[in-house]
Structure formats: structure tokens, C-alpha cells
Write a protein that holds these residues in place. Structure first.
Motif, mmCIF file in Angstrom:
data_model
loop_
_atom_site.group_PDB
_atom_site.id
_atom_site.type_symbol
_atom_site.label_atom_id
_atom_site.label_comp_id
_atom_site.label_asym_id
_atom_site.label_seq_id
_atom_site.Cartn_x
_atom_site.Cartn_y
_atom_site.Cartn_z
ATOM 1 N N MET A 147 -10.936 1.625 -1.800
ATOM 2 C CA MET A 147 -10.460 0.785 -0.696
ATOM 3 C C MET A 147 -9.856 -0.499 -1.263
ATOM 4 S SD MET A 147 -12.645 -1.003 2.392
ATOM 5 C CE MET A 147 -13.163 0.572 3.099
ATOM 6 N N GLN B 228 -8.546 -4.324 0.037
ATOM 7 C CA GLN B 228 -8.541 -5.286 1.141
ATOM 8 C C GLN B 228 -7.728 -6.515 0.754
ATOM 9 O OE1 GLN B 228 -12.940 -5.503 1.683
ATOM 10 N NE2 GLN B 228 -12.514 -4.871 3.791
ATOM 11 N N ARG C 158 -6.599 -10.202 2.194
ATOM 12 C CA ARG C 158 -6.962 -11.190 3.195
ATOM 13 C C ARG C 158 -6.101 -12.440 3.011
ATOM 14 N NH1 ARG C 158 -8.227 -7.422 5.158
ATOM 15 N NH2 ARG C 158 -10.293 -6.596 5.718
ATOM 16 N N ASN D 87 -2.758 -9.388 5.938
ATOM 17 C CA ASN D 87 -4.138 -8.970 6.199
ATOM 18 C C ASN D 87 -4.158 -7.480 6.491
ATOM 19 O OD1 ASN D 87 -6.116 -11.424 6.442
ATOM 20 N ND2 ASN D 87 -4.221 -12.098 7.420
ATOM 21 N N THR E 295 -6.279 -3.512 5.363
ATOM 22 C CA THR E 295 -7.271 -2.739 4.628
ATOM 23 C C THR E 295 -6.687 -1.352 4.405
ATOM 24 O OG1 THR E 295 -9.143 -3.937 5.579
ATOM 25 C CG2 THR E 295 -9.595 -1.775 4.635
ATOM 26 N N GLN F 189 -7.326 2.259 3.375
ATOM 27 C CA GLN F 189 -8.514 3.097 3.403
ATOM 28 C C GLN F 189 -8.415 4.291 2.458
ATOM 29 O OE1 GLN F 189 -11.186 2.341 5.015
ATOM 30 N NE2 GLN F 189 -10.608 0.952 6.680
ATOM 31 N N THR G 57 -9.421 -7.641 -2.854
ATOM 32 C CA THR G 57 -10.573 -6.949 -3.424
ATOM 33 C C THR G 57 -10.262 -5.464 -3.533
ATOM 34 O OG1 THR G 57 -11.617 -6.724 -1.235
ATOM 35 C CG2 THR G 57 -12.281 -8.604 -2.591
ATOM 36 N N THR H 164 -7.992 6.572 -2.570
ATOM 37 C CA THR H 164 -7.117 5.661 -1.833
ATOM 38 C C THR H 164 -5.720 5.796 -2.411
ATOM 39 O OG1 THR H 164 -8.937 4.093 -1.499
ATOM 40 C CG2 THR H 164 -6.699 3.250 -1.212
#
Length: 331
Positions: free
Chosen positions: A1, A3, A5, A21, A23, A25, A59, A179
Motif C-alpha cells: 500500500m 499513502q 498525504r 491525497n 491511497t 491499494q 508512506t 500493489t
């Protein structure tokens, strides 16, 4: 994953990535789309640490990628297929990567076989075609069996067999829980490959949505009809909200009318219908509508010199609107 932000990257006075922003998956292929200069490659470089963000955070599997104890086993990336030492052979290129990252030597032959390069393993890279370079870059990306794959335009230079192979590879890797993030300008391929879409324009997020939902939201109501009674059909549906586009002798497209309406009137009026199909919007159609205001380089008004003439104006009955799934909305 993966992320992101509030991810931001500024070069001088240019904001390449603006408060992104998202994510990304595991278990699906995420298509990363946008016009030239939209920030796709910059975002990918930021994820793998080749550039430093101006703001925000990234991340990878819950931690900074820089803190990963085994980077090649975490992310396999194809960002520039030509970024290789040209005087090395393909095998030597992979041997060096394996040796410096503690990857078992057996993986080299496995990846050369997977990418179809076994027969060219001892050739110098400088003699490789662009398609062969893409295959070698993919072999290197897969060498550490990473849990995340990031491919920037991996289809460049590939022949149809190579394109089909990459499509199958991406879907297979996602099916085992990895991913997969891939950018491409080949919309037809993304329509058949990507489960989810991230679309950016001028650094801003335009859409974050399942591929099927994105296409469905952009679709309008229309029917394509082949019938000797085409003129009667057009007359029966004439109205301010219906547009009839002639496609050829006995062939029409009725915009604003669905196939059920046509079928019911055909039954009541005794029309002979040879063919009746709904008109479906492609991913390319939906993408072009969404990004129309975010393109920095627009082609000029070249005119065809042949006898070709468009059958009607461009159809935009249902301009795509953001939904809750599209976190960034239209910017």
C-alpha cells in the motif's frame, strides 16, 4: 500500500504536485493518468525517493521507503527504461542489482525467461531496441519479488505481443495481492487493465475512482440503429432533447434515446430493425472530457484535405461530475 498525504512538490515557481491525497491499494491495478506535465512522473519519483517532497508525506507499507531494510523487495520501479549502462550485457546488469541487494542468483535466469530475454542475455544493452529495454527494466523491477510495482509508461516501444504480455503481467501481479501503479497514455489498454484510476491535471487530483464507475458516470443515453425505417424513427423521436446523427445509409445514432425506447416504438410501429445497440463511452472519451481544462499543450486546428466531413458535433450531453469517490474533485 502507498499513502500520499498532502504531497506537494514545487520547482521554482512551478507546482508540479499540489496537495495530493491518495491511497493506492494492493490487490488491484491502479492506472495513473493525466496530460503531459500533469505531475505523474514527478509523483512516482517522489514515491521511490528520487526527489524530495516540498511538503506532505509518503508512506510505503506503513513506513518511509527510505527506512525499508530491503528496497528492491519493497518496490520494483520502471521509471526510465534507458537509464542503464550501455556497455553491460543484460545478464551483467541483473547480476549487479542482485549482488548489491542480496537477491538470489537464481532469480536472474527466472526473470530473463519471464521477460523473453534469455536469448539476448549476453548482448550489450546498447544494441537493444526500446522494447527490449522495457523488458529488461521490467526484469530488474521484478528481480527482488517486490510487494509494490510502479511502472511509468511501460508500454513504450513494445509490439502488440509485448503490450499484451505487460497487461497480463500487471493483472497477474495484482491478483496475488501486490500493489500495482502504472501510468500510460494508451487509454484502450488502461480500460482493459486498470481496476482503479487516479487522474491528475496540473498537479491536482481530478479523480480517484474505480474505472467502471468513471466510465459509467461519463456515459450519456444514446442508441445506434440500423434500419430501412431510419427516417421514420428519426421523425418519431424528434424533439429538443434528441439529436439524430446520420452514420450511413439506413444507419443513425439517436442521442437522448435509449434502446428500450426504440425497441418499444419499433414494436408499436412495425419498424424493421437490423441492429440496435446502446452507445458506450470509452475511457478515452471520459478522460478527454475530464482533462479538457487541464491540458497545457493543445493541438492546433489542422484541417483534413480529403472529402471527409464530420457527421455531427462532438457529443457532450453528460459532462463528468465529481462524486464522493473523487477525492480531489475537479480543479
Amino acid at each position: 500500500m502507498i499513502q500520499l498525504r498532502n504531497l506537494t512538490k514545487v520547482y521554482g515557481v512551478t507546482t508540479a504536485v499540489a496537495n495530493l491525497n491518495v491511497t493506492i491499494q494492493p490487490g488491484m491495478v491502479t492506472g495513473f493518468l493525466g496530460p503531459n506535465g500533469a505531475g505523474k512522473s514527478t509523483t512516482m519519483r517522489l514515491i521511490v525517493g528520487l526527489d524530495t517532497p516540498t511538503g506532505g508525506s509518503i508512506t510505503v507499507n506503513g513506513q518511509r521507503f527510505a527506512d525499508s531494510p530491503a528496497p528492491m523487495c519493497t518496490i520494483g520501479a520502471v521509471l526510465d527504461a534507458k537509464a542503464m549502462q550501455p556497455n553491460r550485457t543484460a545478464r551483467r546488469h541483473l547480476e549487479i542489482i542482485a549482488a548489491t541487494h542480496g537477491i538470489p542468483h537464481a532469480r536472474i535466469d527466472e526473470m530473463l525467461g519471464l521477460t523473453g530475454l534469455s536469448g539476448a542475455a549476453h548482448q550489450q544493452i546498447k544494441g537493444y531496441s526500446l522494447g527490449m529495454l522495457q523488458r529488461l527494466a521490467i526484469a530488474a523491477a521484478l528481480l527482488g519479488d517486490p510487494s509494490i510495482l510502479i511502472f511509468d509508461e511501460p508500454l513504450n516501444g513494445l509490439d502488440p505481443e509485448g503490450v499484451a504480455w505487460v497487461r497480463a503481467l500487471l493483472r497477474q501481479q495484482a491478483s496475488i495481492g501486490k500493489t500495482v501503479l502504472v501510468s500510460s497514455h494508451l487509454m484502450s489498454e488502461m480500460q482493459h487493465t486498470a481496476d482503479h484510476l487516479l487522474i491528475v491535471g496540473r498537479g491536482h487530483l481530478l479523480a480517484d475512482t474505480p474505472t467502471a464507475d468513471f466510465i459509467a458516470a461519463a456515459s450519456g443515453v444514446a442508441s445506434r440503429i440500423s434500419s430501412p425505417d431510419a427516417a421514420s424513427i428519426v421523425a418519431a423521436f424528434a424533439g429538443p432533447n434528441v439529436q439524430a446523427i446520420p452514420l450511413g445509409p439506413g444507419q443513425i445514432e439517436l442521442r437522448g434515446v435509449d434502446v428500450k425506447q426504440v425497441a418499444e416504438k419499433a414494436r408499436d410501429n412495425g419498424w424493421m430493425i437490423y441492429q440496435l445497440n446502446p452507445v458506450e463511452v470509452s475511457l478515452e472519451d471520459a478522460y478527454l472530457r475530464l482533462t479538457a481544462g487541464a491540458v497545457d499543450f493543445v493541438s492546433g486546428g489542422a484541417t483534413l484535405s480529403s472529402s471527409y466531413a464530420p457527421m455531427g458535433p462532438a457529443w457532450r450531453p453528460n459532462e463528468w461530475q465529481p462524486t464522493q469517490a473523487n477525492q480531489g474533485g475537479l480543479r
